[in-house]
Design a protein around this motif. Sequence first.
Motif, PDB file in Angstrom:
ATOM      1  N   GLU A 191      47.227 -30.533 -19.950  1.00  0.00           N
ATOM      2  CA  GLU A 191      45.928 -30.615 -20.624  1.00  0.00           C
ATOM      3  C   GLU A 191      44.828 -30.017 -19.758  1.00  0.00           C
ATOM      4  N   GLU A 192      43.841 -29.412 -20.442  1.00  0.00           N
ATOM      5  CA  GLU A 192      42.629 -28.920 -19.793  1.00  0.00           C
ATOM      6  C   GLU A 192      41.469 -29.861 -20.137  1.00  0.00           C
ATOM      7  N   GLU A 193      40.461 -29.841 -19.288  1.00  0.00           N
ATOM      8  CA  GLU A 193      39.345 -30.783 -19.462  1.00  0.00           C
ATOM      9  C   GLU A 193      38.322 -30.260 -20.473  1.00  0.00           C
ATOM     10  N   PHE A 194      38.707 -30.219 -21.745  1.00  0.00           N
ATOM     11  CA  PHE A 194      37.778 -29.902 -22.828  1.00  0.00           C
ATOM     12  C   PHE A 194      37.637 -31.137 -23.704  1.00  0.00           C
ATOM     13  N   ASP A 195      36.405 -31.468 -24.100  1.00  0.00           N
ATOM     14  CA  ASP A 195      36.241 -32.596 -25.019  1.00  0.00           C
ATOM     15  C   ASP A 195      36.136 -32.084 -26.448  1.00  0.00           C
ATOM     16  N   TYR A 196      36.064 -32.994 -27.398  1.00  0.00           N
ATOM     17  CA  TYR A 196      36.071 -32.589 -28.806  1.00  0.00           C
ATOM     18  C   TYR A 196      34.759 -31.925 -29.214  1.00  0.00           C
ATOM     19  N   LEU A 197      33.653 -32.187 -28.488  1.00  0.00           N
ATOM     20  CA  LEU A 197      32.375 -31.564 -28.823  1.00  0.00           C
ATOM     21  C   LEU A 197      32.417 -30.059 -28.529  1.00  0.00           C
ATOM     22  N   GLU A 198      33.043 -29.671 -27.401  1.00  0.00           N
ATOM     23  CA  GLU A 198      33.210 -28.247 -27.090  1.00  0.00           C
ATOM     24  C   GLU A 198      34.084 -27.573 -28.145  1.00  0.00           C
ATOM     25  N   GLU A 199      35.108 -28.280 -28.557  1.00  0.00           N
ATOM     26  CA  GLU A 199      36.013 -27.749 -29.585  1.00  0.00           C
ATOM     27  C   GLU A 199      35.267 -27.514 -30.892  1.00  0.00           C
ATOM     28  N   LEU A 200      34.496 -28.500 -31.346  1.00  0.00           N
ATOM     29  CA  LEU A 200      33.763 -28.384 -32.605  1.00  0.00           C
ATOM     30  C   LEU A 200      32.740 -27.255 -32.543  1.00  0.00           C
ATOM     31  N   SER A 201      32.093 -27.100 -31.385  1.00  0.00           N
ATOM     32  CA  SER A 201      31.104 -26.043 -31.229  1.00  0.00           C
ATOM     33  C   SER A 201      31.748 -24.664 -31.361  1.00  0.00           C
ATOM     34  N   THR A 202      32.912 -24.483 -30.735  1.00  0.00           N
ATOM     35  CA  THR A 202      33.600 -23.192 -30.796  1.00  0.00           C
ATOM     36  C   THR A 202      34.075 -22.888 -32.209  1.00  0.00           C
ATOM     37  N   ILE A 203      34.620 -23.888 -32.873  1.00  0.00           N
ATOM     38  CA  ILE A 203      35.104 -23.692 -34.245  1.00  0.00           C
ATOM     39  C   ILE A 203      33.959 -23.291 -35.171  1.00  0.00           C
ATOM     40  N   LYS A 204      32.793 -23.914 -34.981  1.00  0.00           N
ATOM     41  CA  LYS A 204      31.632 -23.580 -35.812  1.00  0.00           C
ATOM     42  C   LYS A 204      31.217 -22.134 -35.587  1.00  0.00           C
ATOM     43  N   LYS A 205      31.238 -21.677 -34.325  1.00  0.00           N
ATOM     44  CA  LYS A 205      30.878 -20.292 -34.019  1.00  0.00           C
ATOM     45  C   LYS A 205      31.867 -19.316 -34.660  1.00  0.00           C
ATOM     46  N   ILE A 206      33.143 -19.685 -34.672  1.00  0.00           N
ATOM     47  CA  ILE A 206      34.159 -18.825 -35.303  1.00  0.00           C
ATOM     48  C   ILE A 206      33.932 -18.756 -36.802  1.00  0.00           C
ATOM     49  N   GLU A 207      33.640 -19.901 -37.406  1.00  0.00           N
ATOM     50  CA  GLU A 207      33.401 -19.938 -38.851  1.00  0.00           C
ATOM     51  C   GLU A 207      32.154 -19.152 -39.229  1.00  0.00           C
ATOM     52  N   ASN A 208      31.180 -19.118 -38.343  1.00  0.00           N
ATOM     53  CA  ASN A 208      29.943 -18.357 -38.598  1.00  0.00           C
ATOM     54  C   ASN A 208      30.071 -16.891 -38.184  1.00  0.00           C
ATOM     55  N   LYS A 209      31.285 -16.530 -37.684  1.00  0.00           N
ATOM     56  CA  LYS A 209      31.580 -15.155 -37.248  1.00  0.00           C
ATOM     57  C   LYS A 209      30.593 -14.663 -36.192  1.00  0.00           C
ATOM     58  N   GLU A 210      30.293 -15.547 -35.241  1.00  0.00           N
ATOM     59  CA  GLU A 210      29.383 -15.193 -34.155  1.00  0.00           C
ATOM     60  C   GLU A 210      30.080 -14.377 -33.067  1.00  0.00           C
ATOM     61  N   PHE A 211      31.418 -14.381 -33.086  1.00  0.00           N
ATOM     62  CA  PHE A 211      32.184 -13.651 -32.084  1.00  0.00           C
ATOM     63  C   PHE A 211      33.263 -12.832 -32.776  1.00  0.00           C
ATOM     64  N   GLU A 212      33.638 -11.728 -32.152  1.00  0.00           N
ATOM     65  CA  GLU A 212      34.776 -10.960 -32.633  1.00  0.00           C
ATOM     66  C   GLU A 212      36.068 -11.581 -32.111  1.00  0.00           C
ATOM     67  N   ILE A 213      37.175 -11.274 -32.787  1.00  0.00           N
ATOM     68  CA  ILE A 213      38.468 -11.807 -32.372  1.00  0.00           C
ATOM     69  C   ILE A 213      38.774 -11.385 -30.941  1.00  0.00           C
ATOM     70  N   GLY A 214      39.178 -12.356 -30.139  1.00  0.00           N
ATOM     71  CA  GLY A 214      39.538 -12.082 -28.752  1.00  0.00           C
ATOM     72  C   GLY A 214      38.396 -12.223 -27.769  1.00  0.00           C
ATOM     73  N   ASN A 215      37.163 -12.457 -28.269  1.00  0.00           N
ATOM     74  CA  ASN A 215      36.003 -12.537 -27.381  1.00  0.00           C
ATOM     75  C   ASN A 215      35.462 -13.950 -27.230  1.00  0.00           C
ATOM     76  N   ILE A 216      36.287 -14.926 -27.528  1.00  0.00           N
ATOM     77  CA  ILE A 216      35.872 -16.316 -27.378  1.00  0.00           C
ATOM     78  C   ILE A 216      37.041 -17.102 -26.793  1.00  0.00           C
ATOM     79  N   LYS A 217      36.728 -17.976 -25.836  1.00  0.00           N
ATOM     80  CA  LYS A 217      37.772 -18.716 -25.136  1.00  0.00           C
ATOM     81  C   LYS A 217      38.275 -19.887 -25.976  1.00  0.00           C
ATOM     82  N   CYS A 218      39.566 -20.138 -25.883  1.00  0.00           N
ATOM     83  CA  CYS A 218      40.163 -21.270 -26.586  1.00  0.00           C
ATOM     84  C   CYS A 218      39.682 -22.578 -25.946  1.00  0.00           C
TER      85      CYS A 218
END
Length: 397
Positions: free
Chosen positions: A140-167
């Motif tokens: 496991e890596e030290e990511f909490d669910y708030l970081e996860e939700l923030s990244t998913i929202k950015k992906i859904e809003n197409k704020e980043f291109e594929i491959g330019n956002i960290k998992c």
Amino acid sequence: MPSVEKWNIMELNKNLGGKMNEAALIEMGEYLRNIKIPDVSDNTNFWLIRTMKGYFYDEFINQNYVALGWNFVTQNTSFDKMNIEILKDQIKERYEDKRPGVAINKCIRFIEEVKSGDYVLIPNSGSSEITIGILGEYYEEEFDYLEELSTIKKIENKEFEIGNIKCPYRKRRKMKKLLTISSGRLGYKILKGISSYHGISDMNEYDVDILNCLYNCYTYKGNMMYSLNIAKKEPIKARELSKLMYGITELFCNLTEEDLVTVTINLNSPGKVTVVLKEGYDKLKKGAIPLLAIYLFVFGGSGFGFEFPGLAKGIINTIEEYRTMETEVELKKEELKGKQLENYKAAMEVINMSKDTENDIDIDKVLKDLKLIDELNDSLKFESNIDFAKGIKESEE
């Protein structure tokens, strides 16, 4: 797999005084000395793990891991009956998930059911290509669910291109890449399986189809599997198919009991022919293994982890020629040294085996059947798994 010493085949031929047949024997001997048939455990599982619409695909491959979301659930989460009900409410609240029980089951599967040695398929964006790998240990890596939700929202809003956002996923498993394959070369069964859009899916019903993508030869659940890739794009002619099936069935039925040989065809041009030898090693006739290895060697097989572009086409004729000769390995010690001599000896052992009348194998017929199949190579275009996996797109560039 042990490392294999390479040499310039034309230079070797020059050193042997233009004797191409001996160069071919040395190449074959190197192959035979290092063969190792993959033995896949009966307890192996097969999985599909998604890459968030392809956004994490490159990262998974380049950093050798796969991951699953729902960071609120970790390896320290209790999955007892009482806590599951509480967990459902927590997942529903934090992720606005209408089916929290499904999410929890996926997490349990990833943490507890998936194990090292299992195979995994991960698709890119649009599933135009699939990478197959072997899974390793959980971490496991030290990511909490708030970081996860923030990244998913950015992906859904197409704020980043594929491959330019960290998992941002916390739950991970190490993964060793084995092969990336064009979806057009997967076969319709696996394509059906990867249509699932769950974060993790069981792919066990496609186990043999997945292994056939990786290995031209392997053992699994007591059977030995051989596959032949056909890269021809045009429709296969009736006589081509008839000759192919006759050559393959005659060859393998000569090496084991006829009732134990089955053949399956997935010929969509391109496609595969798969031979199943039931009970594998146990029912093979004496001396069959080297002949089966030569079958793969001649027809571009990569089942033993080798890719030989050299003199494979001359192997059949070379074996036929040397079977009629009284050849002494000792005479070659002055011409050949080191591994070249050892490889030559390994090839001559097969030649001498082919002269053994007690092995219950009609060697002349085996060679005849190999030639029959080889005659189809120009039209059917036999390929190793590595070349076959590249698919239509790369082969047309």
